[in-house]
Scaffold this motif. Structure first.
Motif, PDB file in Angstrom:
ATOM      1  N   ASP A  98      96.387 133.067 132.367  1.00 26.98           N
ATOM      2  CA  ASP A  98      96.246 133.220 134.011  1.00 26.98           C
ATOM      3  C   ASP A  98      95.190 132.935 134.556  1.00 26.98           C
ATOM      4  O   ASP A  98      94.964 133.499 136.128  1.00 26.98           O
ATOM      5  N   HIS A 183      97.005 139.039 131.689  1.00 30.81           N
ATOM      6  CA  HIS A 183      96.911 140.236 133.170  1.00 30.81           C
ATOM      7  C   HIS A 183      98.406 140.784 132.230  1.00 30.81           C
ATOM      8  O   HIS A 183      98.549 141.791 133.534  1.00 30.81           O
ATOM      9  N   ARG A 185     101.070 140.176 131.702  1.00 32.09           N
ATOM     10  CA  ARG A 185     102.878 139.344 132.384  1.00 32.09           C
ATOM     11  C   ARG A 185     103.835 139.274 131.085  1.00 32.09           C
ATOM     12  O   ARG A 185     102.474 138.390 129.738  1.00 32.09           O
ATOM     13  N   ASN A 351      99.048 135.517 144.577  1.00 35.96           N
ATOM     14  CA  ASN A 351      98.569 137.136 143.465  1.00 35.96           C
ATOM     15  C   ASN A 351      99.256 137.574 142.860  1.00 35.96           C
ATOM     16  O   ASN A 351      99.663 137.686 141.973  1.00 35.96           O
ATOM     17  N   ARG A 356      97.931 140.154 140.355  1.00 37.61           N
ATOM     18  CA  ARG A 356      96.290 140.315 140.736  1.00 37.61           C
ATOM     19  C   ARG A 356      96.475 140.414 141.649  1.00 37.61           C
ATOM     20  O   ARG A 356      97.436 140.541 142.553  1.00 37.61           O
ATOM     21  N   ALA A 362      92.850 141.861 137.707  1.00 37.61           N
ATOM     22  CA  ALA A 362      94.212 141.865 137.533  1.00 37.61           C
ATOM     23  C   ALA A 362      94.098 143.155 137.389  1.00 37.61           C
ATOM     24  O   ALA A 362      94.139 144.593 137.513  1.00 37.61           O
ATOM     25  N   GLU A 364      96.300 146.483 137.090  1.00 34.97           N
ATOM     26  CA  GLU A 364      96.207 147.104 135.876  1.00 34.97           C
ATOM     27  C   GLU A 364      98.042 148.339 136.251  1.00 34.97           C
ATOM     28  O   GLU A 364      98.399 149.021 136.782  1.00 34.97           O
ATOM     29  N   TRP A 390      90.045 138.931 127.072  1.00 31.90           N
ATOM     30  CA  TRP A 390      90.135 138.694 128.222  1.00 31.90           C
ATOM     31  C   TRP A 390      89.059 139.367 128.672  1.00 31.90           C
ATOM     32  O   TRP A 390      88.463 140.369 129.009  1.00 31.90           O
TER      33      TRP A 390
END
Length: 390
Positions: A98, A183, A185, A351, A356, A362, A364, A390
């Protein structure tokens, strides 16, 4: 922003607002080179790629230096269906970590294999597969599966001496497993790296395709350079464009090229069948159809004049200027580059694509959408080291 070229290491991070890495039609290269390029963009200590195969020791490549690119700079990797191998390692690492968005029409080529080359006698060589590689999320983006076939399974796939051969098939969408980026995804294995943001390339007209594939641009440029000098602010004027059209017509008349070449094979096949059936009237209509196709193709000289002139200018300039200057000039009229630059200037959309907030943190998520027909998969025990902290 002015389109100038510069050394990334010398760039002022406070002024560099966006960066596009163009990997379109990049066939790849050395795995270690892909790691070196990725290191410029990913956080220090990030897993970049892992390779694993039968009889091939599992290898994990990790970034060991601070990235050259600032985390405040919006970053995109531009790809197409000919982006392959090592170029896909870079694309996959950027996407999984990311640190940027992948932009293009659809998916990359999907070559997730590591190969060695063994020199053989008589100036030949054997390229053989030794492993598969895996992106930081643990996925392999190989688009083709190879399975052993034999007499009992598929007689046609067995060799004459009774030994087994192999069958290949594309990975079906339903068989693609789900993985997750840094993140959260959703990304999938098999079938290459799928873009985060779609940007359609400029479609070439039939005439442009014919002129490019037959080498007409290059041939005219060679003739033009014999009687002309390149001047400052060179442009293809109306006189030169008319000369180019006469050049193409001369080649068409002499049989050196066919403006109907894209349709020539089906036309010839149909003509054979009509002749065999003794349909003389239909055969004459087919000759008229061929002439009409040539006429329609020629109309593209007017309809796509701007695009053809641009292609012609680029080809002529390539005889005099370094590749870097010709490429930089071509990017100014590249619709995908323009669309990607537009995206990078839109912080909100950028973003959102990377899941993010406006500060680059990122977002949540309380739950992850797993409604895809593909099954949710986690890396096998042997691939646990692929998971980046991460």
């Amino acid at each position: 922003e002015g389109g100038e070229l510069f050394n990334l290491a010398d760039a002022d991070p406070t002024k560099l607002k966006g960066l596009i890495l163009d990997l379109r039609s990049n066939p790849g290269g050395l795995l270690t080179s892909a790691v070196d390029v990725s290191t410029l963009f990913v956080p220090n200590g990030s897993d970049i790629v892992s390779a694993k195969g039968r009889g091939f020791p599992e290898s994990l490549y990790r970034s060991k230096t601070e990235p050259t690119l600032s985390s405040q700079t919006n970053f995109a990797v531009l790809v197409n269906d000919q982006t392959a191998s090592a170029a896909e390692i870079v694309s996959g690492a950027v996407q999984d970590l990311d640190v940027g968005v992948v932009v293009g029409k659809g998916r990359t080529f999907g070559k997730g294999l590591v190969q060695n080359v063994q020199d053989l006698p008589y100036q030949t060589a054997l390229k053989y597969t030794v492993a598969k590689y895996y992106t930081p999320s643990g996925r392999c983006i190989q688009s083709t599966e190879y399975k052993e076939g034999g007499r009992g399974d598929d007689a046609a796939s067995s060799l004459s001496d009774g030994t087994r051969s192999y069958k290949s098939r594309k990975v079906a969408d339903k068989d693609r497993s789900i993985f997750y980026t840094a993140h959260g995804r959703v990304v999938k294995d098999g079938g290459g790296v799928e873009v985060d943001y779609k940007a359609e390339p400029q479609k070439a007209s039939p005439l442009e395709v014919i002129l490019l594939n037959t080498g007409a641009y290059a041939d005219f440029a060679a003739e033009w350079s014999k009687t002309h000098e390149l001047t400052d602010n060179f442009k293809v004027d109306e006189t030169t464009y008319q000369d180019f059209q006469r050049f193409i017509q001369k080649r068409q008349d002499s049989g050196d090229m066919k403006l109907e070449v894209l349709y020539d094979l089906p036309l010839r096949d149909l003509q054979k069948k009509l002749k065999a059936s003794k349909f003389d009237s239909s055969s004459r209509e087919l000759d008229k159809l061929r002439a009409d196709i040539i006429k329609d193709v020629k109309q593209d000289f007017t309809k796509y004049k701007k695009e053809i002139i641009e292609d012609l200018e680029q080809t002529i300039l390539s005889r005099y200027l370094p590749d870097s200057m010709v490429i930089a000039r071509g990017l100014k009229n590249d619709v995908q580059v323009a669309e990607t630059a537009k995206l990078l200037k839109n912080d909100k959309e950028y973003n959102r694509l990377l899941a993010r907030d406006k500060n680059g943190v990122a977002i949540e998520k309380s739950e992850v959408d797993t409604t895809s027909s593909a099954s949710t998969s986690t890396p096998s025990q042997g691939l646990q080291t692929l998971q980046t902290q991460w």
